[in-house]
Design a protein around this motif. Structure first.
Motif, PDB file in Angstrom:
ATOM      1  N   UNK A 150       2.617  -1.310  10.693  1.00 43.32           N
ATOM      2  CA  UNK A 150       2.619  -1.732   9.290  1.00 43.32           C
ATOM      3  C   UNK A 150       1.726  -0.827   8.430  1.00 43.32           C
ATOM      4  N   UNK A 151       0.771  -0.140   9.017  1.00 41.53           N
ATOM      5  CA  UNK A 151      -0.037   0.821   8.253  1.00 41.53           C
ATOM      6  C   UNK A 151       0.737   2.132   8.167  1.00 41.53           C
ATOM      7  N   UNK A 192      -2.580   5.524   3.248  1.00 42.61           N
ATOM      8  CA  UNK A 192      -3.670   6.494   3.207  1.00 42.61           C
ATOM      9  C   UNK A 192      -3.774   7.168   1.851  1.00 42.61           C
ATOM     10  N   UNK A 193      -2.669   7.625   1.343  1.00 41.52           N
ATOM     11  CA  UNK A 193      -2.686   8.319   0.051  1.00 41.52           C
ATOM     12  C   UNK A 193      -3.147   7.400  -1.069  1.00 41.52           C
ATOM     13  N   UNK A 194      -2.605   6.195  -1.077  1.00 37.71           N
ATOM     14  CA  UNK A 194      -2.930   5.280  -2.183  1.00 37.71           C
ATOM     15  C   UNK A 194      -4.386   4.854  -2.163  1.00 37.71           C
ATOM     16  N   UNK A 195      -4.924   4.582  -1.010  1.00 35.69           N
ATOM     17  CA  UNK A 195      -6.342   4.226  -0.937  1.00 35.69           C
ATOM     18  C   UNK A 195      -7.206   5.390  -1.399  1.00 35.69           C
ATOM     19  N   UNK A 196      -6.791   6.575  -1.030  1.00 31.21           N
ATOM     20  CA  UNK A 196      -7.535   7.767  -1.443  1.00 31.21           C
ATOM     21  C   UNK A 196      -7.502   7.921  -2.959  1.00 31.21           C
ATOM     22  N   UNK A 197      -6.335   7.662  -3.549  1.00 32.92           N
ATOM     23  CA  UNK A 197      -6.230   7.749  -5.010  1.00 32.92           C
ATOM     24  C   UNK A 197      -7.179   6.775  -5.693  1.00 32.92           C
ATOM     25  N   UNK A 198      -7.272   5.577  -5.164  1.00 32.74           N
ATOM     26  CA  UNK A 198      -8.189   4.595  -5.757  1.00 32.74           C
ATOM     27  C   UNK A 198      -9.628   5.085  -5.624  1.00 32.74           C
TER      28      UNK A 198
END
Lengths: 333, 333, 333, 333
Positions: free
Chosen positions: B304-305, B310-316
């Motif tokens: 599910x991960x 990864x990309x979206x968390x990094x963007x935040x």
């Protein structure tokens, strides 16, 4: 003392003055609702009853006036009572507009010999005052973050909806206590604030551009941080929680807002029942703040809560409301 | 499996692969530090040892590659391993720049038949996954607020100072786990973010425009709210706490980050000792995530991960860093 | 290793040997229920399967035997396995009669080169072993009182009723773990015991002169005190709690037997869900005790749990049963 | 009201009568220590002062007498005050011997029109009374086990040593509150009792055949079980904990005897500071019991605590002492 306002909380204050403060006496009660006046007078044998506030101020047997009327009346009544020569205790908030607050400040300044106190009762709760002492003793080093939860039980939601048009919004109505606590513990004023919120359970608040749950992040002038969460839909009860983090430790007050010291073990697990409302949670704090006011009058000294605490907390609440309504970052001053 | 990176956490992962995952076998270890390779090979009898990652990728006995190298290597190694025909597990963060992350996304998309998984292990902790299930079952109604604490023990501060120049800052280094959790629990993406912070105990972080403690307030696209607090100076230990508030209840995970089930009663009071670090707190989660990866490979399904998490968390994390550095409100997308 | 007994717990032990102990291998399984043998053999590819215990003992590829058969078989199988040259791990209780226990003791004494270990797994739970270390480090001074709760969830009551005729009674069946813990923590033997109990919810136990809830007070030879409470009707779940009080402090283990680190806030209050049973609560302890046994075999040393711990705990359980049945004070030895 | 006894607790009672009970007035104080009488009279303006108890009984302005003198005086003073026509409140214990208690019972019976109340204040603590209500509402089914802890802080040990010769021993001095609670919650009388104890930290108590820590197991006539632990050496503070287990659930009161709602996070972990003593823990209960007494007088009704509760608790305490001293099982009646 004379009291104006005999609603649910006002009546509790009246009872505290009459029965729980040894060196105070309740001599006069005032409410625009005559039946409330009559009932309290006859129940406790109170000598004077009024339906007109200004009339009460002509009673020269009184030393002090307790104001527990609707918020919109506070500032005018504070001014009138001080000018009439009385010591004054007023429920929070100081006022509904900054302009009102400034008028109240000026009245207090005109009467430096009179005691004025504002009802930020949480400062007088035994756990909150204990936390303050621990911080002063250095238990957590220098405080740099505060987190404040102020959640009303969902059981009170209908009252909140009824009151929504005139409450001033969730920040002025509820979070103002937390803004006062933050200033008190961090000893700094707000630099910037960002607030968000929504109507997650009750769309009714949307009509007034208000929220049923809202949060704010604050930067203080000493760089300290504040996280605030106010909500009206708490399933488990009245939840007032405050955490102060310092360079060498942290304190949490009310992290689980337990009703008492009973744990119930049943098919749900280990259940800690929670406070039902502010009257239950802060029962003792309401007595303590009143005792402090009376002692200040008797001992001719001033309480630590000042009229300026009222204005400043109100300013933060206005800034939070502004930020929330326009989804923008607001800088104070 | 083959693993690259044999630092403290990498070695733990290697041990988990070898000893705690019944249907996986550790056949190759790789590190630029030859002594680490030699030691692990001889201690556990691992057949293949490499000091060159690309060389390991030529080993056709391997099915999967575990990447636990420095963060700056992740994306390149993910791409290389996928292109060489391996299933890939990578430690977080996905990458240090959004550009890198996009490259990794493209590599994953090029190989739809391969399993790729990112090491957001908290999702596999028994308490965190239990909370997810409770939410899915409707236990708290619709979630609308999340509060995440990620506090490292002050005992680890010297390591953090040493690592400060290359860590990417407190939001990318620490809060990224919490940004992932928030997206996972709230099922929404970030609309706006405001972040504040400071060097309250350790000025060393200031040199890199970083903070030792920082907080952020987030508005999600579904109007939900997120409160984040990351800190490096926790006196009591490693404190990972998450609260999800919904329309009908709330869940807290790790509200007191206890080390175990022992309460000590001594002259200090009733003392709950706290977790010492992430290896202690998430020991089982590290095994569980690995087991899920291996099961996905064996059962030919996807975890599910995803790489996009990864990309979206990094963007935040980048937006939070931007907000903090320039004291401004940042809107995403 | 070979294992005998493939019931619910036995199967878990088998799985632990096969998958969770890196330096052990499950080569043989034995059960009088052939379908259990077949199923485990085919599921995990176990080479040898037996329906006759003595036949398994002829397998010279095995080094150790794990006994998880019905309690009445333990002592005979321990003796047979040791005499056949194997290291032996046996589930608790050692035996159902003192005479049996003595035979097992003699067998162990006949084979000083073999490792024998008894499954008092609580000693290997991370919280219980942590408490032991704290005591050894002097954290609570000299221990002088222990309180032990061993409560089964009422959800398991039908199984307990079915098993009532042969369980040996609540003290032998349940409290024996607590008697072992008390001896371990207090480092003393029992002088006197008084036990009471009753059938408060389930009269079925009365047929066998047994109780659904029972308590005992023990005086140890060093004057220390022990309070024991065993129950079969716990509404909130599986509740294993132990408190050790010393001259300078106290330790509690599992005072609220939480399932995990999640707190649920709902209309009931703050709810801590509880463990559902021993397999959930002691999942890790079962692995740890097994690992210790295997390590003892490999490293040629003896575990701290001895055969005598089994006999002595059994003696206390018998004395408690005697006291309860005849409402009298019983002195040991 | 008039009060006799102005020691630490007596003075607190006097203050409560004067300042915290709206419908009571403190008109007379009595103590054999004249300076105590003078000080209280002048501090609060109390009209009458006495050094002779019988003289106070001649004051016909008084309606009720509060007895807070040394335990050995209670029964005689109860009798004298009742016979002189007063309502009487007496601190616990009722008396030091059963014979005395019987005399007090007879005096109460001679004056059925007078209110007599005994100071088992725990029944009036908000948590304890809440638990009673929960049980009456059926929250835990039928209660069948009670566990009571009554632990004094080690900081008070020197006072206890000084008082050891005349205290009557740990069961009469301390556990008597718990015996009352057990009878109250279980609604049954004691059938048998076994008690053990020792001087684990302070040999001084041995001179008087007393213990610094002691425990008892009780069987009640309805088969319910009671576990009691009284101690004088608690490192963490004043620890009063009570658990009532029923057929459908359990209640714990004060399982961690927290001082207030503050949790301190520091290098020790999460620290819950504990109550320092009975005056802090039961501050409100002392007011509540007094209010109930006064209300009974005013409303012409009887309190739920009777003189017989005093006698019966004393009998249990004597039986426990007998059991402990002679290491035998004692059956009552």
């Amino acid at each position: 003392m004379g009291i104006v306002g005999l609603g649910r909380l006002g009546r509790q204050h009246a009872e505290n003055i009459e029965f729980r403060i040894p060196n105070a006496e309740l001599s006069a009660v005032c409410s625009i609702v005559k039946s409330e006046v009559d009932e309290v007078q006859s129940a406790w044998g109170i000598e004077y009853g009024y339906t007109n506030f200004d009339e009460m101020l002509t009673n020269k047997e009184l030393d002090a006036i307790f104001i527990s009327s609707p918020s919109g009346e506070h500032c005018r009544q504070i001014e009138a009572a001080l000018d009439a020569g009385f010591h004054v205790f007023s429920e929070k908030p100081l006022g509904l507009t900054i302009e009102e607050c400034i008028l109240a400040e000026k009245a207090v300044e005109r009467h430096p010999d009179k005691v004025f106190m504002l009802g930020f009762m949480r400062r007088y709760d035994s756990s909150y005052s204990y936390a303050k002492r621990k911080i002063q003793e250095g238990a957590i080093g220098k405080p740099f973050l505060i987190r404040c939860y102020g959640l009303d039980p969902v059981s009170a939601i209908q009252g909140a909806i009824k009151f929504a048009a005139t409450s001033g919004g969730i920040f002025l109505d509820m979070a103002i206590h937390d803004f006062d606590l933050a200033r008190w513990y961090l000893e700094s004023e707000v630099r910037s604030i960002y607030a968000v919120g929504g109507c997650f359970g009750y769309k009714e608040f949307g009509k007034f551009s208000d929220a049923d749950n809202a949060a704010a992040l604050v930067q203080f002038k000493n760089d300290a941080m504040g996280m605030f969460y106010a909500g009206r839909t708490s399933a488990h009860g009245y939840h007032i929680e405050t955490e102060i983090v310092g360079t060498e430790g942290a304190l949490r007050i009310g992290t689980i807002p337990v009703k008492n010291q009973v744990t119930v073990f049943n098919q749900n697990g280990a259940v800690l029942e929670c406070s039902s409302g502010f009257m239950e949670r802060f029962e003792d704090a309401y007595v303590n703040e009143l005792q402090e006011f009376v002692n200040c009058v008797v001992e001719n000294r001033k309480p630590s809560v000042t009229v300026y605490d009222g204005t400043r907390s109100t300013k933060i609440a206005y800034a939070a409301t502004d930020s929330f309504k326009h989804n923008k970052l607001v800088f104070l001053d």
